[in-house]
Design a protein around this motif. Structure first.
Motif, PDB file in Angstrom:
ATOM      1  N   ASN A  66      89.626 -27.840 120.949  1.00 22.15           N
ATOM      2  CA  ASN A  66      89.988 -29.148 121.499  1.00 22.15           C
ATOM      3  C   ASN A  66      91.485 -29.350 121.301  1.00 22.15           C
ATOM      4  OD1 ASN A  66      87.287 -30.012 122.028  1.00 22.15           O
ATOM      5  ND2 ASN A  66      87.032 -30.314 119.818  1.00 22.15           N
ATOM      6  N   VAL A  67      92.171 -29.783 122.342  1.00 23.14           N
ATOM      7  CA  VAL A  67      93.592 -30.113 122.203  1.00 23.14           C
ATOM      8  C   VAL A  67      93.762 -31.569 122.613  1.00 23.14           C
ATOM      9  CG1 VAL A  67      95.954 -29.419 122.737  1.00 23.14           C
ATOM     10  CG2 VAL A  67      94.092 -27.769 122.995  1.00 23.14           C
ATOM     11  N   THR A  77      88.070 -31.874 130.769  1.00 21.61           N
ATOM     12  CA  THR A  77      89.363 -32.516 130.495  1.00 21.61           C
ATOM     13  C   THR A  77      89.286 -34.030 130.675  1.00 21.61           C
ATOM     14  OG1 THR A  77      90.038 -32.323 132.796  1.00 21.61           O
ATOM     15  CG2 THR A  77      90.694 -30.549 131.349  1.00 21.61           C
ATOM     16  N   SER A  78      90.144 -34.713 129.932  1.00 20.92           N
ATOM     17  CA  SER A  78      90.434 -36.109 130.226  1.00 20.92           C
ATOM     18  C   SER A  78      91.956 -36.183 130.279  1.00 20.92           C
ATOM     19  CB  SER A  78      89.867 -37.011 129.132  1.00 20.92           C
ATOM     20  OG  SER A  78      90.648 -36.861 127.974  1.00 20.92           O
ATOM     21  N   GLU A  79      92.507 -37.388 130.425  1.00 27.70           N
ATOM     22  CA  GLU A  79      93.962 -37.448 130.552  1.00 27.70           C
ATOM     23  C   GLU A  79      94.657 -36.970 129.280  1.00 27.70           C
ATOM     24  OE1 GLU A  79      95.377 -41.158 132.054  1.00 27.70           O
ATOM     25  OE2 GLU A  79      97.440 -40.541 131.704  1.00 27.70           O
ATOM     26  N   VAL A  80      94.016 -37.197 128.145  1.00 29.12           N
ATOM     27  CA  VAL A  80      94.699 -36.878 126.884  1.00 29.12           C
ATOM     28  C   VAL A  80      94.040 -35.765 126.086  1.00 29.12           C
ATOM     29  CG1 VAL A  80      95.747 -39.155 126.549  1.00 29.12           C
ATOM     30  CG2 VAL A  80      93.417 -38.737 125.720  1.00 29.12           C
ATOM     31  N   GLN A  81      92.900 -35.279 126.548  1.00 31.50           N
ATOM     32  CA  GLN A  81      92.235 -34.235 125.764  1.00 31.50           C
ATOM     33  C   GLN A  81      91.666 -33.134 126.647  1.00 31.50           C
ATOM     34  OE1 GLN A  81      90.121 -35.134 122.271  1.00 31.50           O
ATOM     35  NE2 GLN A  81      88.573 -33.539 122.559  1.00 31.50           N
ATOM     36  N   VAL A  82      91.765 -31.901 126.148  1.00 28.06           N
ATOM     37  CA  VAL A  82      91.137 -30.766 126.814  1.00 28.06           C
ATOM     38  C   VAL A  82      90.205 -30.095 125.822  1.00 28.06           C
ATOM     39  CG1 VAL A  82      91.545 -28.501 127.844  1.00 28.06           C
ATOM     40  CG2 VAL A  82      93.132 -30.332 128.287  1.00 28.06           C
TER      41      VAL A  82
END
Ligand SMILES: Nc1ncnc2c1ncn2[C@@H]1O[C@H](COP(=O)(O)OP(=O)(O)O)[C@@H](O)[C@H]1O
Ligand SMILES: N[C@@H](CC(=O)OP(=O)(O)O)C(=O)O
Length: 658
Positions: free
Chosen positions: A506-507, A538-543
């Motif tokens: 997770n990033v 993905t989301s805008e702030v997390q992959v």
């Protein structure tokens, strides 16, 4: 592209250079041969390592002869495995490579580089007939290369499982002059001893004709001496390049083909070994069949490469005339290395390319399993054999853990409308699973007979194996059959599969970059590390990414380095020992509520879902779960989403397992 061949009954060992003049041995008139009638169709049969290891006699006595009357048969072999692939020849060869590089004291300084044969030029130079013999290793002539000596006891001791010797001692004793080197015997010699004794043991066990046996034993000895010399040279220079590793691994398929070809000949079938280690010529950087990246090993093989290869192997095999070609599934070295570009299991791909090159009516892949099941039959006892499956479904299953066929295989044959049939060497009469390219026929699903689990009716078996029958199955009839069948059959997903040894990365963005910049940096980093992501969300702030934690991703150390690099883009967390659970099926696009059923089943079974991916492929719904729950989840999903309900039954078919 050209290939070297070893007629199985050629007598004097010869060097590669003089090989084109080596005459083919005369064929005794009684031997069974391939038809030379141009109207008869080719059938390509691929045998995996364990099949070659355990069932060589069955292949020669039952399987090949059963098809010889109606087809021209070409056989493709993998390297032999005794019982499991992990103990197979390919793994032993890779182990020997590692052992050669391990510090092992002094080595002899009497190394003489072997002569390299000239390149075969660009794709299509007329192939030569060569004899691989003592001191010749692949296309490398290794004569007078001194390798560290084995002790006499090492060189004589067969593996404990080998059958007792039936040969005169002149045949069994090592024939190569061992140069006394000052080296401490290194363990790669013991590994080669093991490969040697396993092959000689199998030869003695299976081959009845003493002349054929003696000749094969000599060839095995020669191949093993070549290996020792090659490894010794690698030890001296303290390096094994990816290309050298390819060359080394190729010995496994050569040995297997020599064994199988001799067993066939012993049972009255005329055969010829076709060794493909020279089939791919060296290629320039600007060759349109490959794409080169930055580093020397950063290469991608394009479809054009495979198209040229299938033409070359087809042409080579046609040169066998009426002999049954026994073809090495190994076709390297290739630009960027076979093990890196195609990976283990490359023999399926070569078999597919050969089927294309010959315009075969069918590619058969023989294994020790009846075909593709609705789930891994070792883990789900109620799993059913799937009689016919689409290439897309088969590819999804192989990518996500049910690797019955190498994933690259499908697209090659499917492009040419050649069906693949997976069959069991231990059950040759079974219909197997057909991976069929015709989308109309794909919808034909035959219900399993509930009273006889595992026994299935295969409507296409006759049609696919016999060309006239296939021709009479017109499109109209097939469509009508498909229609009727799809009305009769309940709509179900096709199979469920598990891929384990997965790590989730997770990033979480540090918000210094806007969203697309964040994603761009992550993908750029993955590209630089050459890491393949199995699933991503993905989301805008997390992959979140699911990545295989195995050899393909370079192991844990590489992943740790990747995580450190990704840490420049955000906060990184890693979860190890996860598994991807995938439900696969073409019918799923029309199955309302199937995803809901899948996830509620897991919830009811108390299986925690870490990540979900649906949508990228219409025929696959995947999620990531804890690896410890994998078998339980597989059974739960099989029971709730793949079980056929008895007529009139409503709701799920129980009983629930958990
Ligand atoms: N859906 C599936 N259908 C059939 N086999 C499967 C499936 N998923 C996993 N497998 C496993 O794949 C293996 C493939 O068969 P086998 O010929 O024995 O393997 P290999 O030659 O690759 O060692 C089997 O051991 C089987 O348990
Ligand atoms: N012998 C090679 C190639 C291969 O195709 O093997 P198998 O057919 O046994 O999966 C390997 O072990 O990878």
């Amino acid at each position: 592209m050209s290939g070297a061949s070893t007629p199985t009954s050629s007598s004097p060992p010869d060097s590669v250079d003089s090989a084109p003049d080596t005459p083919s041995p005369p064929t005794p008139p009684s031997l069974h041969q391939n038809s030379i009638d141009p109207a008869s169709k080719w059938l390509v049969q691929k045998f995996g390592g364990t099949s070659v290891g355990k069932f060589a006699a069955q292949i020669a006595e039952v399987i090949v002869p059963a098809y010889l009357d109606q087809h021209k048969v070409a056989v493709v072999c993998s390297a032999r495995s005794g019982s499991t692939k992990s103990l197979g020849t390919t793994n032993l060869l890779l182990r020997a490579a590692t052992e050669a590089l391990r510090p092992s004291g002094n080595v002899s300084s009497s190394y003489t580089p072997g002569a390299r044969t000239p390149s075969d030029g660009l794709f299509g130079r007329p192939p030569s007939r060569t004899s691989h013999s003592r001191g010749t290793f692949g296309d490398l002539k290794m004569s007078s290369v001194a390798s560290p000596s084995r002790t006499p006891s090492q060189s004589k001791s067969p593996s404990p499982s080998s059958p007792p010797s039936v040969l005169p001692s002149s045949v069994t004793s090592p024939t190569k002059q061992q140069t006394s080197a000052s080296a401490v015997p290194s363990s790669y010699n013991q590994t080669i001893d093991l490969i040697r004794s396993e092959h000689i043991g199998a030869a003695r066990f299976t081959i009845r004709d003493p002349d054929l046996l003696r000749q094969l034993v000599e060839e095995i000895e020669g191949e093993c001496e070549g290996l020792r010399s090659f490894l010794f040279a690698a030890q001296v220079i303290d390096e094994i390049s990816p290309r050298s590793r390819d060359i080394l691994v190729g010995a496994g398929e050569r040995l297997a083909c020599k064994l199988v070809a001799t067993v066939l000949r012993d049972r009255g079938i005329d055969s010829e070994v076709v060794s493909l280690e020279n089939i791919v010529p060296p290629m320039d950087d600007d060759d349109s069949a490959i794409r080169r990246g930055h580093g020397p090993d950063d290469v991608q093989l394009d479809q054009e490469f495979y198209d040229r290869l299938s033409v070359a192997v087809g042409e080579r095999v046609l040169q066998c005339g009426s002999r049954v070609p026994i073809v090495t599934g190994f076709f390297g070295p290739v630009p960027g290395s076979l093990l890196r570009q195609v990976g283990r299991g490359y023999t399926d791909l070569l078999a597919a390319l050969l089927a294309v090159g010959l315009g075969a009516s069918e590619l058969q892949i023989w294994k020790e399993v009846d075909g593709i099941f609705t789930a891994d039959p070792r883990k789900v006892l109620t799993a059913r054999l799937i009689p016919i499956i689409s290439p897309e479904e088969a590819a999804e299953l192989t990518y996500y853990g049910s690797e019955v066929v190498h994933p690259f295989t499908m697209e090659q044959v499917i492009r040419k409308n050649i069906p693949i049939r997976i069959k069991n060497v231990e059950n040759p009469r079974g219909g197997g699973t057909v991976i069929h390219p015709n989308p109309d026929l794909n919808t034909v699903r035959v219900p399993p007979t509930p009273s006889t689990p595992g026994e299935i009716i295969d409507p296409l078996q006759t049609a696919v194996t016999s060309l006239p029958a296939l021709q009479t199955l017109t499109t109209v009839a097939a469509a009508a059959l498909a229609d009727a069948s799809s009305q009769l059959m309940p709509k179900l997903p096709t199979a469920v599969t598990i891929k384990d040894r997965i790590v989730i990365l997770n990033v979480h963005s540090n918000r210094k970059t806007i969203s697309h910049g964040f994603l761009a940096r992550i993908f750029e980093t993955l590209d630089r590390f050459g890491i393949v992501v199995d699933l991503i969300s993905t989301s805008e702030v997390q992959v979140s990414m699911a990545i295989e934690n195995g050899a393909a991703s370079g192991g844990r150390r590489r992943l740790d380095r990747l995580a450190r690099e990704l840490g420049k883009s955000g906060t990184v967390t890693m979860h190890h020992d996860m598994a991807i659970l995938s439900l696969v099926g073409k019918q799923m696009k029309n199955l309302l509520g199937i995803a809901g059923r899948m996830f509620s089943t897991l919830a009811e079974g108390k299986v925690n879902i870490e990540m979900i991916s649906q949508g990228a492929s219409e025929i696959n719904i995947s999620c990531v779960i804890d690896g410890r729950d994998a078998v339980k989840a597989l059974n739960l999903i099989h029971q709730s989403c793949l079980q056929i309900r008895p007529e009139g039954a409503r709701g799920r078919v129980g009983p629930w397992l958990f």
